[in-house]
Design an enzyme around this catalytic site. Structure first.
Site, mmCIF file in Angstrom:
data_model
loop_
_atom_site.group_PDB
_atom_site.id
_atom_site.type_symbol
_atom_site.label_atom_id
_atom_site.label_comp_id
_atom_site.label_asym_id
_atom_site.label_seq_id
_atom_site.Cartn_x
_atom_site.Cartn_y
_atom_site.Cartn_z
ATOM 1 N N CYS A 182 27.265 46.967 8.316
ATOM 2 C CA CYS A 182 27.822 47.554 9.540
ATOM 3 C C CYS A 182 28.299 48.982 9.296
ATOM 4 C CB CYS A 182 28.983 46.707 10.048
ATOM 5 S SG CYS A 182 29.756 47.375 11.542
ATOM 6 N N GLY A 196 15.478 45.394 12.449
ATOM 7 C CA GLY A 196 15.378 46.767 12.925
ATOM 8 C C GLY A 196 14.193 46.982 13.844
ATOM 9 N N LYS A 198 23.780 40.358 4.767
ATOM 10 C CA LYS A 198 23.030 41.317 5.580
ATOM 11 C C LYS A 198 23.455 42.721 5.161
ATOM 12 C CE LYS A 198 21.775 42.640 10.300
ATOM 13 N NZ LYS A 198 22.183 44.052 10.387
ATOM 14 N N ARG A 236 19.469 43.928 19.008
ATOM 15 C CA ARG A 236 19.605 44.601 20.302
ATOM 16 C C ARG A 236 18.615 44.135 21.359
ATOM 17 N NH1 ARG A 236 19.145 50.619 18.409
ATOM 18 N NH2 ARG A 236 17.670 49.597 17.027
#
Length: 300
Positions: free
Chosen positions: A37, A146, A81, A170
């Protein structure tokens, strides 16, 4: 719905141990540690992508999570991650280090922390990452992350790169139908792969074109889903947020989701403006009811 994995972050081994113990006791099927993050508030705590700069701490955090699971007398996997590097591509050193920590899975967001989401994800690196895994820790699963736009894109990337799976982020915003059976019936995909989300990260005319193409794809992909059904899911989303998080989180958090749901159809802009003024699910329901009533009147 199973499996369900808890994602945690911490730079304090004791906190990670106790959090992992609690998650194991609560019945989660796995623990995933976020070491990618880029949020500054997270990094100030030495967490997220900041872990890439402190591998020794990262190792203690992974072990602390395992210790917490053992204390809970459970046996669930620990995964991580991360990104391919912080300021530069460090995958030849950082990823082998993580793989030597005996983790069940490693999800790699194919950008550096510095790149944020300002450039297309480097999927050209995934084959090499799989090679690294094969050499260091063959039993660890590698997941790619991604710019994955849908399930077909995910399957294609798995086949092309040899990774074991895909993490989608997303692409689910405003499209909770992403994993439904409709996905298999959707039209042929465009050949481009968009590299950014929204206006905040647009850096060039090229990316502007990517965004335009992506929106046109989204419209084709969701065309079979009635607008009323999409908005009903948005209301359900808001209702669940209010029920489960209403005493903990500000309702304003839902507004980023409203922007994604109310997109790509006539009157969407006007609907979004009204949704930005809502503070409860009752407000949302009223706004949507009025919008659908006006739409019905226009059609008749």
């Amino acid at each position: 719905e199973r499996p369900i994995v808890a994602q945690l972050f911490s730079s304090n081994p004791e906190n990670m141990r106790s959090a992992a113990k609690l998650c194991a006791e609560l019945g989660f099927d796995g623990i995933d540690i976020n070491m990618g993050c880029p949020d500054r508030t997270i990094e100030k705590q030495g967490c997220g992508a900041a872990m890439i700069r402190t591998p020794e701490i990262a190792a203690t955090i992974i072990q602390a999570a395992k210790d917490g699971i053992i204390e809970a007398e459970k046996s669930i996997p620990v995964s991580v991650k991360t990104r391919i590097g912080y300021g530069t591509n460090e995958m030849e050193t950082w990823l082998p280090f993580l793989l030597r920590q005996n983790i069940a899975a490693l999800t790699v967001h194919l950008r550096t922390r510095k790149e944020m989401s300002n450039v297309p994800a480097h999927w050209e690196y995934m084959r090499r990452i799989v090679e690294i895994r094969n050499n260091v820790s063959p039993e660890t699963l590698i997941l790619g992350n991604g710019d994955v736009v849908d399930m077909d894109d995910a399957r294609k990337k798995v086949i092309e790169t040899g990774c074991d799976g895909i993490m989608i982020g997303r692409a689910i915003f405003g499209n909770p139908f992403l994993f439904s059976s409709r996905e298999k019936e959707s039209p042929e995909r465009p050949t481009f792969r968009w590299g950014v989300e929204g206006r905040d990260f647009i850096q060039s005319i090229l990316f502007r074109l990517h965004i335009i193409k992506k929106n046109k794809y989204w419209l084709r992909h969701t065309a079979a889903i009635p607008l009323a059904q999409k908005l009903a899911v948005m209301i359900e989303h808001a209702a669940l947020f209010e029920e489960l998080l209403g005493d903990i989180k500000n309702f304003a958090i839902m507004k980023k989701h409203f922007k994604a749901y109310a997109n790509g159809f006539p009157g969407a802009k006007e609907l979004r403006i009204k949704l930005m003024d809502t503070n409860t699910v009752a407000d949302v329901q009223k706004v949507v009811d009025n919008f659908l009533a006006e739409e019905k009147n226009v059609l008749h």
